[in-house]
Design a protein around this motif. Structure first.
Motif, PDB file in Angstrom:
ATOM      1  N   GLY A   1      18.338 -32.444   8.251  1.00  0.00           N
ATOM      2  CA  GLY A   1      17.854 -31.215   7.647  1.00  0.00           C
ATOM      3  C   GLY A   1      17.619 -30.085   8.629  1.00  0.00           C
ATOM      4  O   GLY A   1      17.582 -28.912   8.250  1.00  0.00           O
ATOM      5  N   LEU A   2      17.478 -30.449   9.899  1.00  0.00           N
ATOM      6  CA  LEU A   2      17.196 -29.413  10.900  1.00  0.00           C
ATOM      7  C   LEU A   2      18.416 -28.534  11.164  1.00  0.00           C
ATOM      8  O   LEU A   2      18.283 -27.399  11.636  1.00  0.00           O
ATOM      9  N   ALA A   3      19.607 -29.038  10.818  1.00  0.00           N
ATOM     10  CA  ALA A   3      20.821 -28.264  11.078  1.00  0.00           C
ATOM     11  C   ALA A   3      20.787 -26.921  10.346  1.00  0.00           C
ATOM     12  O   ALA A   3      21.133 -25.878  10.907  1.00  0.00           O
ATOM     13  N   GLU A   4      20.345 -26.952   9.097  1.00  0.00           N
ATOM     14  CA  GLU A   4      20.316 -25.705   8.324  1.00  0.00           C
ATOM     15  C   GLU A   4      19.226 -24.763   8.847  1.00  0.00           C
ATOM     16  O   GLU A   4      19.361 -23.536   8.762  1.00  0.00           O
ATOM     17  N   ALA A   5      18.149 -25.340   9.376  1.00  0.00           N
ATOM     18  CA  ALA A   5      17.097 -24.500   9.955  1.00  0.00           C
ATOM     19  C   ALA A   5      17.621 -23.778  11.193  1.00  0.00           C
ATOM     20  O   ALA A   5      17.400 -22.573  11.377  1.00  0.00           O
ATOM     21  N   ILE A   6      18.324 -24.523  12.046  1.00  0.00           N
ATOM     22  CA  ILE A   6      18.898 -23.907  13.246  1.00  0.00           C
ATOM     23  C   ILE A   6      19.931 -22.854  12.854  1.00  0.00           C
ATOM     24  O   ILE A   6      19.996 -21.772  13.426  1.00  0.00           O
ATOM     25  N   LYS A   7      20.718 -23.169  11.806  1.00  0.00           N
ATOM     26  CA  LYS A   7      21.729 -22.223  11.331  1.00  0.00           C
ATOM     27  C   LYS A   7      21.092 -20.888  10.947  1.00  0.00           C
ATOM     28  O   LYS A   7      21.485 -19.820  11.441  1.00  0.00           O
ATOM     29  N   VAL A   8      20.093 -20.957  10.072  1.00  0.00           N
ATOM     30  CA  VAL A   8      19.510 -19.710   9.555  1.00  0.00           C
ATOM     31  C   VAL A   8      18.762 -18.968  10.668  1.00  0.00           C
ATOM     32  O   VAL A   8      18.733 -17.737  10.710  1.00  0.00           O
ATOM     33  N   ALA A   9      18.184 -19.730  11.604  1.00  0.00           N
ATOM     34  CA  ALA A   9      17.523 -19.110  12.752  1.00  0.00           C
ATOM     35  C   ALA A   9      18.547 -18.376  13.619  1.00  0.00           C
ATOM     36  O   ALA A   9      18.328 -17.230  14.029  1.00  0.00           O
ATOM     37  N   LEU A  10      19.669 -19.019  13.871  1.00  0.00           N
ATOM     38  CA  LEU A  10      20.708 -18.432  14.740  1.00  0.00           C
ATOM     39  C   LEU A  10      21.268 -17.135  14.172  1.00  0.00           C
ATOM     40  O   LEU A  10      21.559 -16.202  14.909  1.00  0.00           O
ATOM     41  N   ILE A  11      21.424 -17.049  12.856  1.00  0.00           N
ATOM     42  CA  ILE A  11      22.053 -15.852  12.284  1.00  0.00           C
ATOM     43  C   ILE A  11      21.049 -14.809  11.828  1.00  0.00           C
ATOM     44  O   ILE A  11      21.416 -13.667  11.588  1.00  0.00           O
ATOM     45  N   LYS A  12      19.745 -15.195  11.764  1.00  0.00           N
ATOM     46  CA  LYS A  12      18.810 -14.264  11.140  1.00  0.00           C
ATOM     47  C   LYS A  12      17.493 -14.035  11.874  1.00  0.00           C
ATOM     48  O   LYS A  12      16.827 -13.043  11.624  1.00  0.00           O
ATOM     49  N   ASP A  13      17.059 -14.957  12.728  1.00  0.00           N
ATOM     50  CA  ASP A  13      15.668 -14.890  13.157  1.00  0.00           C
ATOM     51  C   ASP A  13      15.474 -15.553  14.526  1.00  0.00           C
ATOM     52  O   ASP A  13      15.224 -16.756  14.610  1.00  0.00           O
ATOM     53  N   ILE A  14      15.563 -14.757  15.573  1.00  0.00           N
ATOM     54  CA  ILE A  14      15.455 -15.329  16.922  1.00  0.00           C
ATOM     55  C   ILE A  14      14.080 -15.947  17.169  1.00  0.00           C
ATOM     56  O   ILE A  14      13.948 -16.944  17.896  1.00  0.00           O
TER      57      ILE A  14
ATOM     58  N   GLU B   1       6.070 -26.528   8.339  1.00  0.00           N
ATOM     59  CA  GLU B   1       6.264 -25.125   8.736  1.00  0.00           C
ATOM     60  C   GLU B   1       7.757 -24.802   8.852  1.00  0.00           C
ATOM     61  O   GLU B   1       8.210 -23.745   8.431  1.00  0.00           O
ATOM     62  N   GLN B   2       8.498 -25.743   9.416  1.00  0.00           N
ATOM     63  CA  GLN B   2       9.952 -25.566   9.534  1.00  0.00           C
ATOM     64  C   GLN B   2      10.582 -25.377   8.161  1.00  0.00           C
ATOM     65  O   GLN B   2      11.390 -24.465   7.959  1.00  0.00           O
ATOM     66  N   ILE B   3      10.211 -26.217   7.209  1.00  0.00           N
ATOM     67  CA  ILE B   3      10.781 -26.135   5.855  1.00  0.00           C
ATOM     68  C   ILE B   3      10.401 -24.810   5.198  1.00  0.00           C
ATOM     69  O   ILE B   3      11.238 -24.123   4.609  1.00  0.00           O
ATOM     70  N   PHE B   4       9.131 -24.439   5.332  1.00  0.00           N
ATOM     71  CA  PHE B   4       8.665 -23.193   4.704  1.00  0.00           C
ATOM     72  C   PHE B   4       9.426 -21.992   5.254  1.00  0.00           C
ATOM     73  O   PHE B   4       9.922 -21.156   4.507  1.00  0.00           O
ATOM     74  N   ARG B   5       9.531 -21.904   6.581  1.00  0.00           N
ATOM     75  CA  ARG B   5      10.194 -20.739   7.190  1.00  0.00           C
ATOM     76  C   ARG B   5      11.676 -20.703   6.859  1.00  0.00           C
ATOM     77  O   ARG B   5      12.250 -19.643   6.626  1.00  0.00           O
ATOM     78  N   CYS B   6      12.298 -21.873   6.864  1.00  0.00           N
ATOM     79  CA  CYS B   6      13.726 -21.934   6.573  1.00  0.00           C
ATOM     80  C   CYS B   6      13.997 -21.560   5.107  1.00  0.00           C
ATOM     81  O   CYS B   6      14.894 -20.765   4.806  1.00  0.00           O
ATOM     82  N   ALA B   7      13.195 -22.135   4.197  1.00  0.00           N
ATOM     83  CA  ALA B   7      13.348 -21.817   2.770  1.00  0.00           C
ATOM     84  C   ALA B   7      13.128 -20.328   2.525  1.00  0.00           C
ATOM     85  O   ALA B   7      13.845 -19.685   1.756  1.00  0.00           O
ATOM     86  N   GLN B   8      12.130 -19.771   3.215  1.00  0.00           N
ATOM     87  CA  GLN B   8      11.807 -18.352   3.058  1.00  0.00           C
ATOM     88  C   GLN B   8      12.992 -17.466   3.483  1.00  0.00           C
ATOM     89  O   GLN B   8      13.372 -16.535   2.777  1.00  0.00           O
ATOM     90  N   LEU B   9      13.578 -17.769   4.632  1.00  0.00           N
ATOM     91  CA  LEU B   9      14.742 -17.008   5.098  1.00  0.00           C
ATOM     92  C   LEU B   9      15.907 -17.137   4.115  1.00  0.00           C
ATOM     93  O   LEU B   9      16.613 -16.172   3.821  1.00  0.00           O
ATOM     94  N   HIS B  10      16.068 -18.334   3.606  1.00  0.00           N
ATOM     95  CA  HIS B  10      17.139 -18.591   2.652  1.00  0.00           C
ATOM     96  C   HIS B  10      16.927 -17.763   1.370  1.00  0.00           C
ATOM     97  O   HIS B  10      17.844 -17.094   0.873  1.00  0.00           O
TER      98      HIS B  10
END
Lengths: 384, 384
Positions: A199-212, A235-244
């Motif tokens: 599941g961390l792959a999608e978090a890293i993905k959205v971080a890389l394209i949207k949120d340093i 916290e990881q899930i919340f931030r990733c879901a929020q960006l998504h």
């Protein structure tokens, strides 16, 4: 009368909540009940049909009886007596008998457009059940209860469903936002290391394209994320879901254009999943796909070698394999076919997201195949 | 963290034109070409896959060669070399092999979300092809070219598609607005008397519930409508389509609520179609359904006997049968089951439209079965 015409124009509004909770079906937790009671017509006794991922049912042996008790406790809605327990994972999207089974149950239990199908499971089951619900009666209401990191932080909070068809991933599907998503932390506790990591792959993905900042946060919390630390994972899930969610709402929710930045790394990932006959899981394939397009971004001169290698090493530090034999020479043609299939699924111009810098994606419409081949070689080298 | 949540909220805008024309694929008529060229990205060569109703292809033997010539004339888009000619009518919605065939062609010809499926045919074929297009790649673009009165004035301009499943009409489907509708008067000239007439049922329906002036206009033009007078038929189609479009845009396009006034007379119609094994066509079934609910409106005291009988006589003057043996005693239970199936398809409360007066519908949530039985008897009497 040759040019006479009538113009039709309207907008369809959508709204749903993504709830973060624990122990959703404990009697004291009224979140689910409150949602059902307050949804739509309060005087109307609603029906709820549950579909549960077999793996989840096995890991949480009391789940179905807990659901029955929850509905019995206060008579807030009509629980359908049959709780479907179905195999999750990609296979449930490959075999049409799975969604036909869900449609059969929708029909037999008289689930209508004011009733709910509640699906508890990983991303594949949510996709398949969402498809069945999306096409039955032109869409019965779907409640998603994602049970994996990947579905809680990414696919489960989005607006799509799909099944595979004619050997192509997600060939059949609809855009059909859920009416609610319940992210229950409790389900994550039964996940193995492989699923927690995936599941961390999608978090890293959205971080890389949207949120340093989120990217830096992930690097700062590698240890806790590997260990599955609950607070950090949440916290990881919340931030990733929020960006998504922000991305969907601010852009083109039903993807009428060609842009699809959230698919960073996904063209290779989709193809890898097929080439490996789904031995490699979605998050694992996405990790490799991200590494590949990150190295390609470096070779095109957008980011530095150090930045690109840092992304590969981050995945490795988290325990991901960053290469797969299906990327090797003989299959390269297959892999590049993936680019075309990806374009076709989305339609229009080929649109691939690359990194302009860490934390900011941008789109290109052409891929230099020789350079991509170099990226594959470089990734193989870095992964030894 | 028990009540933590994220709210997702967005609107999806839709816009499409309904064009009224003649001889759509004559070289001089640039309407279709102009639409394709100006749609979306102008630099992108678009693909168009045609699906044609077998009956239409037979009645217009030059149609496919005319389409080929039209695309050859100016190289404005890529015509797929295969033009699918499929059986129309309800059977194409009953047998899944039809929509699977359309999906196969969508896949083989690489039709993507920026390409078009153009469907030429009656309402059933448009429904079936719309479904196939609606679920492929989560929706490829659909152009509707309706060839019957019924599809030009009603279903063809709307936002739904469907196929039948598990013995239930329209059980599977999606809400998927077309990107354009081309109503070509030329196609109506090959229709038989039965099809010309069938389409008038929806015009009378929408007039009865929404527009008394249109109702009066229909009565004033009975002769011309029976004779298929071109100008009068076109005005009828234009006004009916306009009322239909206005209703969709001003209300609840994807039917999230329980209201469905455009389904006036349709609960009995749907069931009659099944009970007669589709020997009775949709427009013919709707005519009987409207008569039934109009008489019920009279028996409930909303409209006068004279007004109600006037509606029945209007249908009879236009040559409609206003009764069917499937309404007779033994099948009455079946018919009333239809009320429940109708409710279930729509979901929530039973919602049936009745007439408050001629030109104004309103909704009720209960039906008095004994009184409905009387309405059936009265209709039988008036139809002898």
């Amino acid at each position: 009368m040759n040019r006479l015409s009538l113009t039709q124009e309207f907008s369809v509004p959508y709204k749903y909540e993504v709830f973060f909770t624990e122990n959703l079906f404990e009697k004291e937790n009224t979140l689910f009940k409150d949602f059902i009671v307050n949804f739509g017509n309060k005087d109307y006794q609603k029906k709820v049909l549950f579909v549960v991922d077999e793996f989840v049912a096995k890991s949480h042996k009391n789940l179905t009886s807990q659901i029955v008790a929850y509905f019995n406790h206060e008579n807030f809605a009509e629980l359908m007596p049959e709780i479907l327990v179905l195999e999750g994972g990609e296979n449930c999207k490959n075999d049409p008998r799975y969604y036909e089974e869900v449609i059969r149950a929708i029909n037999e239990h008289g689930i209508d457009r004011h009733s709910f199908v509640a699906c508890i499971g990983g991303g594949a089951l949510l996709d398949m059940v969402g498809y069945a619900a999306g096409i039955s009666h032109r869409g019965v209401k779907l409640i998603r209860i994602p049970t994996t990191v990947l579905s809680q932080n990414d696919s489960g909070v989005g607006v799509k469903n799909a099944v595979n068809y004619l050997g192509k991933k997600n060939f059949l599907g609809t855009f059909a936002p859920p009416v609610a998503v319940f992210n229950d932390m409790q389900f994550l506790e039964s996940l193995g290391e492989r699923d927690l990591r995936g599941g961390l792959a999608e978090a890293i993905k959205v971080a890389l394209i949207k949120d340093i900042e989120f990217f830096k946060w992930i690097i700062a919390h590698i240890e806790e994320l590997i260990a599955g630390n609950k607070r950090v994972m949440q916290e990881q899930i919340f931030r990733c879901a929020q960006l998504h969610l922000q991305h969907i709402a601010s852009g083109d929710p039903f993807e009428t254009g060609s842009a699809r930045p959230l698919d960073f790394g996904h063209w290779a990932a989709h193809k890898l999943e097929y080439l490996s006959d789904f031995q490699i899981r979605h998050g694992e394939a996405v990790a490799i796909g991200i590494c590949l397009d990150t190295l390609y971004s470096y070779l095109k001169g957008y980011i530095s070698q150090k930045e690109a290698e840092g992304v590969v090493y981050l995945f490795q530090d988290l325990g991901f394999a960053t290469f797969h034999s299906a990327l090797a020479e003989n299959d390269k043609i297959n892999l590049f076919n993936g680019l075309n299939e990806f374009r076709e699924h989305l339609g229009g111009q080929l649109t691939i997201t690359l990194l302009e810098k860490i934390g900011k994606g941008f789109e290109v419409h052409e891929i230099d195949f020789d350079l991509m081949k170099k990226a594959v070689d470089l990734l193989e080298e870095l992964s030894q």
